[in-house]
Design an enzyme around this catalytic site. Sequence first.
Site, PDB file in Angstrom:
ATOM      1  N   ASN A  99      -8.663   4.451 -16.658  1.00 14.94           N
ATOM      2  CA  ASN A  99      -9.924   3.719 -16.761  1.00 14.94           C
ATOM      3  C   ASN A  99     -11.121   4.636 -16.566  1.00 14.94           C
ATOM      4  OD1 ASN A  99     -11.752   1.311 -16.598  1.00 14.94           O
ATOM      5  ND2 ASN A  99     -11.999   2.070 -14.491  1.00 14.94           N
ATOM      6  N   ARG A 155     -15.396  -4.469 -17.196  1.00 15.79           N
ATOM      7  CA  ARG A 155     -14.715  -3.538 -18.119  1.00 15.79           C
ATOM      8  C   ARG A 155     -15.574  -2.342 -18.511  1.00 15.79           C
ATOM      9  NH1 ARG A 155     -12.131  -8.408 -20.129  1.00 15.79           N
ATOM     10  NH2 ARG A 155      -9.946  -8.308 -19.510  1.00 15.79           N
ATOM     11  N   ASP A 164     -16.693   5.912 -16.255  1.00 17.85           N
ATOM     12  CA  ASP A 164     -15.889   4.906 -16.941  1.00 17.85           C
ATOM     13  C   ASP A 164     -15.572   5.296 -18.379  1.00 17.85           C
ATOM     14  OD1 ASP A 164     -14.745   2.292 -16.342  1.00 17.85           O
ATOM     15  OD2 ASP A 164     -15.916   1.626 -18.079  1.00 17.85           O
ATOM     16  N   ARG A 192       2.964   2.728 -14.166  1.00 15.69           N
ATOM     17  CA  ARG A 192       2.095   1.761 -13.501  1.00 15.69           C
ATOM     18  C   ARG A 192       0.704   2.078 -14.021  1.00 15.69           C
ATOM     19  NH1 ARG A 192      -2.358   2.229  -9.702  1.00 15.69           N
ATOM     20  NH2 ARG A 192      -2.542   0.320  -8.493  1.00 15.69           N
ATOM     21  N   ASP A 194      -3.081   1.867 -13.746  1.00  8.63           N
ATOM     22  CA  ASP A 194      -4.094   1.611 -12.723  1.00  8.63           C
ATOM     23  C   ASP A 194      -5.311   0.886 -13.303  1.00  8.63           C
ATOM     24  OD1 ASP A 194      -5.160   2.353  -9.955  1.00  8.63           O
ATOM     25  OD2 ASP A 194      -6.727   3.243 -11.200  1.00  8.63           O
ATOM     26  N   HIS A 198     -10.151  -3.450 -15.411  1.00  9.33           N
ATOM     27  CA  HIS A 198     -11.358  -2.754 -15.844  1.00  9.33           C
ATOM     28  C   HIS A 198     -11.239  -2.167 -17.240  1.00  9.33           C
ATOM     29  CE1 HIS A 198     -12.617  -3.446 -11.765  1.00  9.33           C
ATOM     30  NE2 HIS A 198     -11.423  -3.032 -11.400  1.00  9.33           N
ATOM     31  N   GLU A 230      -1.829  -2.958 -13.206  1.00 11.50           N
ATOM     32  CA  GLU A 230      -2.473  -3.415 -11.984  1.00 11.50           C
ATOM     33  C   GLU A 230      -3.668  -4.285 -12.323  1.00 11.50           C
ATOM     34  OE1 GLU A 230      -5.111  -2.285  -8.158  1.00 11.50           O
ATOM     35  OE2 GLU A 230      -5.475  -1.529 -10.161  1.00 11.50           O
ATOM     36  N   ASN A 295       0.983  -3.020  -0.869  1.00 16.15           N
ATOM     37  CA  ASN A 295       0.910  -1.806  -1.671  1.00 16.15           C
ATOM     38  C   ASN A 295       0.011  -0.807  -0.966  1.00 16.15           C
ATOM     39  OD1 ASN A 295      -1.759  -2.495  -2.293  1.00 16.15           O
ATOM     40  ND2 ASN A 295      -1.496  -2.235  -4.487  1.00 16.15           N
ATOM     41  N   ARG A 335       9.168  -4.142  -6.064  1.00 16.32           N
ATOM     42  CA  ARG A 335       8.861  -2.752  -5.711  1.00 16.32           C
ATOM     43  C   ARG A 335       8.714  -2.673  -4.188  1.00 16.32           C
ATOM     44  NH1 ARG A 335       3.190  -0.943  -7.742  1.00 16.32           N
ATOM     45  NH2 ARG A 335       2.608  -2.387  -6.081  1.00 16.32           N
TER      46      ARG A 335
HETATM   47  C1  QV4 Z   1     -18.745   5.145  -3.334  1.00 22.34           C
HETATM   48  C2  QV4 Z   1     -19.567   3.880  -3.524  1.00 22.34           C
HETATM   49  C3  QV4 Z   1     -20.143   3.819  -4.908  1.00 22.34           C
HETATM   50  C4  QV4 Z   1     -20.947   5.077  -5.144  1.00 22.34           C
HETATM   51  C5  QV4 Z   1     -20.122   6.317  -4.907  1.00 22.34           C
HETATM   52  C6  QV4 Z   1     -21.020   7.536  -4.988  1.00 22.34           C
HETATM   53  O1  QV4 Z   1     -18.734   2.747  -3.319  1.00 22.34           O
HETATM   54  O2  QV4 Z   1     -20.951   2.686  -5.037  1.00 22.34           O
HETATM   55  O3  QV4 Z   1     -21.406   5.110  -6.481  1.00 22.34           O
HETATM   56  O4  QV4 Z   1     -19.490   6.291  -3.616  1.00 22.34           O
HETATM   57  O5  QV4 Z   1     -20.284   8.692  -5.065  1.00 22.34           O
HETATM   58  C7  QV4 Z   1     -13.549   6.182  -3.593  1.00 22.34           C
HETATM   59  C8  QV4 Z   1     -14.334   5.746  -2.378  1.00 22.34           C
HETATM   60  C9  QV4 Z   1     -15.575   4.958  -2.782  1.00 22.34           C
HETATM   61  C10 QV4 Z   1     -16.438   5.823  -3.694  1.00 22.34           C
HETATM   62  C11 QV4 Z   1     -15.587   6.199  -4.899  1.00 22.34           C
HETATM   63  C12 QV4 Z   1     -16.326   7.091  -5.859  1.00 22.34           C
HETATM   64  O6  QV4 Z   1     -13.515   4.959  -1.529  1.00 22.34           O
HETATM   65  O7  QV4 Z   1     -16.316   4.616  -1.631  1.00 22.34           O
HETATM   66  O8  QV4 Z   1     -17.568   5.062  -4.153  1.00 22.34           O
HETATM   67  O9  QV4 Z   1     -14.390   6.893  -4.459  1.00 22.34           O
HETATM   68  O10 QV4 Z   1     -16.608   8.326  -5.296  1.00 22.34           O
HETATM   69  C13 QV4 Z   1      -8.876   4.076  -4.811  1.00 22.34           C
HETATM   70  C14 QV4 Z   1      -9.602   3.597  -3.554  1.00 22.34           C
HETATM   71  C15 QV4 Z   1     -11.104   3.627  -3.736  1.00 22.34           C
HETATM   72  C16 QV4 Z   1     -11.532   5.021  -4.173  1.00 22.34           C
HETATM   73  C17 QV4 Z   1     -10.852   5.271  -5.508  1.00 22.34           C
HETATM   74  C18 QV4 Z   1     -11.217   6.611  -6.117  1.00 22.34           C
HETATM   75  O11 QV4 Z   1      -9.171   2.296  -3.246  1.00 22.34           O
HETATM   76  O12 QV4 Z   1     -11.718   3.334  -2.486  1.00 22.34           O
HETATM   77  O13 QV4 Z   1     -12.937   5.076  -4.296  1.00 22.34           O
HETATM   78  O14 QV4 Z   1      -9.430   5.293  -5.294  1.00 22.34           O
HETATM   79  O15 QV4 Z   1     -10.955   7.644  -5.237  1.00 22.34           O
HETATM   80  C19 QV4 Z   1     -10.413  -3.297  -7.235  1.00 22.34           C
HETATM   81  C20 QV4 Z   1      -9.870  -2.872  -8.589  1.00 22.34           C
HETATM   82  C21 QV4 Z   1      -8.472  -2.287  -8.499  1.00 22.34           C
HETATM   83  C22 QV4 Z   1      -8.402  -1.209  -7.423  1.00 22.34           C
HETATM   84  C23 QV4 Z   1      -8.876  -1.815  -6.114  1.00 22.34           C
HETATM   85  C24 QV4 Z   1      -8.869  -0.821  -4.979  1.00 22.34           C
HETATM   86  O16 QV4 Z   1      -9.861  -3.979  -9.479  1.00 22.34           O
HETATM   87  O17 QV4 Z   1      -8.121  -1.759  -9.756  1.00 22.34           O
HETATM   88  O18 QV4 Z   1     -10.206  -2.302  -6.254  1.00 22.34           O
HETATM   89  N1  QV4 Z   1      -7.065  -0.619  -7.323  1.00 22.34           N
HETATM   90  C25 QV4 Z   1      -6.712   0.627  -8.045  1.00 22.34           C
HETATM   91  C26 QV4 Z   1      -5.892   1.579  -7.192  1.00 22.34           C
HETATM   92  C27 QV4 Z   1      -6.774   2.152  -6.111  1.00 22.34           C
HETATM   93  C28 QV4 Z   1      -7.850   3.008  -6.716  1.00 22.34           C
HETATM   94  C29 QV4 Z   1      -8.344   2.487  -8.000  1.00 22.34           C
HETATM   95  C30 QV4 Z   1      -7.856   1.353  -8.589  1.00 22.34           C
HETATM   96  C31 QV4 Z   1      -9.287   3.340  -8.725  1.00 22.34           C
HETATM   97  O19 QV4 Z   1      -4.762   0.944  -6.709  1.00 22.34           O
HETATM   98  O20 QV4 Z   1      -6.018   2.890  -5.183  1.00 22.34           O
HETATM   99  O21 QV4 Z   1      -8.969   3.082  -5.804  1.00 22.34           O
HETATM  100  O22 QV4 Z   1      -8.485   4.301  -9.415  1.00 22.34           O
HETATM  101  O23 QV4 Z   1      -9.810  -4.488  -6.788  1.00 22.34           O
HETATM  102 CA    CA Z   2     -13.704   0.381 -17.587  1.00 22.89          CA
END
Ligand code: QV4
Ligand code: CA
Length: 490
Positions: A99, A155, A164, A192, A194, A198, A230, A295, A335
């Site tokens: 994504n 999205r 994105d 899987r 991710d 989105h 996911e 998870n 899982r």
């Molecule tokens: C932060 C602010 C932003 C800001 C940015 C500035 O929130 O507003 O613009 O800083 O730099 C990390 C940080 C997060 C940070 C972001 C970008 O935690 O604070 O933004 O990086 O730097 C995992 C973690 C996220 C992490 C992300 C990327 O959970 O915290 O973000 O990895 O490192 C929704 C979705 C679902 C998602 C779920 C967690 O619908 O799809 O949230 N689950 C999957 C994965 C998950 C992963 C992602 C998606 C993204 O299982 O592990 O997020 O790949 O429900």
């Molecule tokens: Ca997207």
Amino acid sequence: LGSYYCQTGRDVAVHLFEWKWADIEKECSWLAEHGYCAVQVSPVHENRVITNPPYPWYQRYQPVSYKMGSRSGNDAQFRSMVSTCNNLGVFIYVDGVFNHMTGGGSGVGSDGSSFNADSKSYPGVPYGENDFHGSAECQTSNGEIQDYNDANQVRNCMLVGLRDLKGSSEYVRGMTSDFMNYLIGVGVAGFRMDACKHMWPGDLEALYGRLNNLNTQWFPAGTRPYIYQEVIDMGSEPIKASDYTYLGRVTEFKHGKNLGDVIRKNNGQRLSYLSNFGESWGQLSGTDALVFIDNHDNQRGHGAGGFGTILTFFEANMYKIANAFELAWQYGHVRIMSSYNWPRNIVNGVDVNDWMGPPGNGGVTANAVCFNGDWICEHRWRQISNMVRFHNAALGYPVSNWWDNGGDRIAFGRSGKGFIVINNEGSEFSQSFSTGLPAGTYCDVISCDNNRSPCGNSGGSCRGEFTVDGSGMAQITVPSGEDPMIALHV
Ligand code: QV4
Ligand code: CA
């Protein structure tokens, strides 16, 4: 699209979260012996290296390129793992992050590629500005998702600042499918996917359509990759898990939440209410669902769930009940979560240590050694791994012989292949059950090491043999407290 490809008689995967490829390669012999079907591995691509906070687990979800170097290992180690595990009949599912790329900032990734998120430049792929959604597609003030009720934002805008990707672009589809086909060539069995909420279903359809069949060194000609997507759908947003089921399986987050609520007895929930658990609880059809108790996100308060609901290894006794029910019941592809320990510290509903990466030092992961205090290895807990065998023994046999006391005591069978009693009340009880099992003596696999006579008893806790008579009846005393369950299978 695709089919869950397990060796015949196996059905349960394990997520070896943040394990190194070399350690997974070693673990595959144990997994094969204990009836596991597959491993979900952490993201394999080059990722951003985050130092503040130091080397969090979530840096793995910020791709810098599709090169294979990460703290789990390099390309040669990955290939060796896939080959060894496939030869043992344990297949590999890769966590595919397509994504987005990184969040804001610039630097050098885990395999030496530079990136600059501010100019949307990822030369290691290469991707440039045109490969990402911008103000033409996303109209929010800061370019981030602000309202989950607006499907277009969800999205086309950035998820927490992650750049994105434009999934509608032929070029982006080409780069991502080339990478996935590379992995398929190595021998992985599927993905899987991710953050599918989105991505547009139509874009995913086009991407999956470009994927090769699985490698015929291990899989029959014409086998499609197994895809599970996911999508967190707790029921309140316009984007539904069911929007994606025509493409592959979808993670069913309501399953773990519902079981957490029932076993914790939240809001008057009782075990006896589980007699129709599944679709009639508002969950996906079982044949569309990928299920889990927790998870890597919701065990630390990311994603959906909440600490008062989701069960994890931190609450081991309730967690074992939840896993045993899930594995004994017939619903979805299961899982199992396999975690590492961290000093969880919940302050005002947030775990202030939710970012902490795997055991190790300076961003270098320690070898995975089960039960050394750092690597939890839930998949090796006897109560869970023996229930994987129960699950395999009962595969395809419907639930039968339901019994409950109207409260928190239940029992059910699997049409002559297995029978389980669960006692989530405060005292032990004893009675005669109609098990549906063939006459014979059975070991309780929750407390004993095997299901054969004489019962294995390495831990000293084995509750021993239970006799089923010619009419399928068995007198069973069900303990309370730790491991309040008896499970028998052929
Ligand atoms: C932060 C602010 C932003 C800001 C940015 C500035 O929130 O507003 O613009 O800083 O730099 C990390 C940080 C997060 C940070 C972001 C970008 O935690 O604070 O933004 O990086 O730097 C995992 C973690 C996220 C992490 C992300 C990327 O959970 O915290 O973000 O990895 O490192 C929704 C979705 C679902 C998602 C779920 C967690 O619908 O799809 O949230 N689950 C999957 C994965 C998950 C992963 C992602 C998606 C993204 O299982 O592990 O997020 O790949 O429900
Ligand atoms: Ca997207």
